[in-house]
Design an enzyme around this catalytic site. Sequence first.
Site, mmCIF file in Angstrom:
data_model
loop_
_atom_site.group_PDB
_atom_site.id
_atom_site.type_symbol
_atom_site.label_atom_id
_atom_site.label_comp_id
_atom_site.label_asym_id
_atom_site.label_seq_id
_atom_site.Cartn_x
_atom_site.Cartn_y
_atom_site.Cartn_z
ATOM 1 N N ASP A 193 -29.593 49.702 -40.342
ATOM 2 C CA ASP A 193 -29.277 50.637 -39.265
ATOM 3 C C ASP A 193 -29.110 52.042 -39.842
ATOM 4 O OD1 ASP A 193 -28.594 51.496 -36.732
ATOM 5 O OD2 ASP A 193 -26.484 50.911 -36.919
ATOM 6 N N GLU A 196 -32.366 56.856 -40.150
ATOM 7 C CA GLU A 196 -33.250 58.013 -39.851
ATOM 8 C C GLU A 196 -33.284 59.022 -40.987
ATOM 9 O OE1 GLU A 196 -30.875 56.778 -37.832
ATOM 10 O OE2 GLU A 196 -32.204 55.768 -36.437
ATOM 11 N N ASP A 276 -29.371 52.870 -29.360
ATOM 12 C CA ASP A 276 -28.175 52.817 -28.516
ATOM 13 C C ASP A 276 -28.480 53.166 -27.059
ATOM 14 O OD1 ASP A 276 -27.060 52.218 -30.909
ATOM 15 O OD2 ASP A 276 -25.954 54.106 -31.126
HETATM 16 C C1 GLC Z 1 -25.299 52.388 -34.499
HETATM 17 C C2 GLC Z 1 -26.226 51.272 -34.087
HETATM 18 C C3 GLC Z 1 -25.465 50.219 -33.319
HETATM 19 C C4 GLC Z 1 -24.326 49.707 -34.190
HETATM 20 C C5 GLC Z 1 -23.437 50.845 -34.645
HETATM 21 C C6 GLC Z 1 -22.375 50.401 -35.644
HETATM 22 O O1 GLC Z 1 -24.819 53.053 -33.384
HETATM 23 O O2 GLC Z 1 -27.325 51.743 -33.343
HETATM 24 O O3 GLC Z 1 -26.320 49.169 -32.928
HETATM 25 O O4 GLC Z 1 -23.585 48.770 -33.488
HETATM 26 O O5 GLC Z 1 -24.211 51.861 -35.264
HETATM 27 O O6 GLC Z 1 -22.932 49.871 -36.794
#
Ligand code: GLC
Length: 601
Positions: A193, A196, A276
């Site tokens: 995650d 980017e 998100d």
């Molecule tokens: C980011 C991700 C989300 C995750 C969060 C905490 O917002 O897109 O899916 O739950 O980080 O890790």
Amino acid sequence: ERNTLAFGAEDGAIDYYVIAGPAPKDVVRAYAWLTGTAPLPPRWALGFQQSRYSYGTAAEVRRIAAGLRGHRIPADAIYLDIGYQDRNRPFTVDRSAFPDLPGLVAELGAQGLHLVLITDLHIAHAPGQGYAPYDSGEAADAFVKNPDGSEFVGKVWPGPSVFPDFSRSAVRDWWGRQYAYFARIGVAGFWNDMNEPSVFDGPASTLPLDLVHRIDEPGFAPRQASHAEIHNVYGLLNSRATYEGLLKLRPDERPFVLTRASYAGGQRWAATWTGDNSSSWDQLNLATSMLVNLGLSGFAYAGDDIGGFAGAQPSPELLTRWFEVGAFQPIFRDHADNAKPAQEPWVGPARDLEIRRRYVEARYRLLPYLYALADEASRSGLPIMRPVFLEFPRAVAASARRNLGVRDQFMLGPDLLVAPAPTGESPAPYTVQLPGPGWTDYWSDARVSGDRVVETPTLERLPVYVRPGAIIPRQPLVQSTSQTPSGPLEIAVYPGPDCAGTLYDDDGISLAYRRGDYLRQRLRCTAAPGALTLDFAAREGRHRPWWHSIEVVVHGWDGAAPQATLDGRPVDARLDAATHRLTLVLPDPGGPARLVIGPGH
Ligand code: GLC
């Protein structure tokens, strides 16, 4: 200027690839030839996945597992978000909340549940604290530098963090080695995650564009590159490092990696999701066009957070509708923000739970069809979830509704058209435009007359229609892909033009399919009034499937009970006059065979 599409870049020339087709599928195949295809995932990744930011203790994870099994929601994966870690530091475990992670992995495994762990790329800037990922990364000089040569430090979940320079192959190898412990204890999949990369205090919430990367790997002249140059491929390189690292650690297991950021070609290393989203009807509808576009862009495996990630708690109805549509999306994962109340499939009225369960079950029955689509995607690049125009370019071009399938309707493979209400919350009737005549309601077997149907929304119904000419393999219900289905493989035949389908099977997890341990078998049918021939082609590969018999169900059988033979030997045919379903149970042909159904004598 009208009718002009302009491209450009701030800094130097762009290479352009123009793919002329002519058919949309030709474009997709050529793009896959250029950028690569998504490899066959482990079969469990096609099952239902339950996630949350964050299941914070082993006891909570056990409660979720018990909820899935207790409510008989078929499921294959549970995700742990950043909360399982020590102070949000990647590649650590909070030992007070998860005192025995290997034990938990084994316990879940015994219930047919795979554990997926988040492993974000930002490494806590923790010199002299015994945090191994920082210390070993520092020793390998692995992190991205400021223009003055110092290490860049920016804030993310762990606080001050440093950022691996994935543009160097040695750094990708170092990154891959961070997975050694998790891979050894049997963690099934990993979630990359924030790649980017997201930097809370960075300019435009990412790395400064003047940071310095070092391109250094076989086939490239070593050189420095600014973050401006690397930015768009950073997430792709992160997920590539993860995938390749896992393959080194478990050389005969298909890695499963879910990434938030990627680039053209990134489908070779990871599945993705739409980030998100929030719990609104608009965002539920938006998912269709986003996922269809990701599929056309090479990402055969994409999903969206079922129920919505951010925002207020979804109403029971919104969550139910999201499950209905999600059951037909390539990645099917329920996920929600920590600020929200629980969002698991059993949250809300019993009636909603019952409907959600029914749709998850429908997906599990379709697993042989989904798996054959996964095989096709891995070889041709054709996505699993498709816009209607990919299958029926002429019909769509000729239709008054030129956007058919782009905004709301979509195809799951070549045979199923899924048609959620274009405005989910509205009770107003809507028209489903089909690409031609002869389609069948997947649930009721009702034959559509003409090429359009008016649907009046009801909570329990997501309209799904079957192509005339479809041959769809299905299986008995299981609670997890770890379970061997008991009973025959079902082959649902919907007579019509271009009547064809494919069976695909293998062990679901290893790379043995690349060494010939797989089964692929083409099926074709030809039909005339009161008669049908189903041809099983020769089998490719040497895998022995889980099924020992096959139940052929011919849908829409008009006329009397026929006689049938398999390669000349009589087979019982049972006609249900009310549903017009004709059922025949055959021993697994194991090779080429011909089923002939014709008028009785
Ligand atoms: C980011 C991700 C989300 C995750 C969060 C905490 O917002 O897109 O899916 O739950 O980080 O890790």
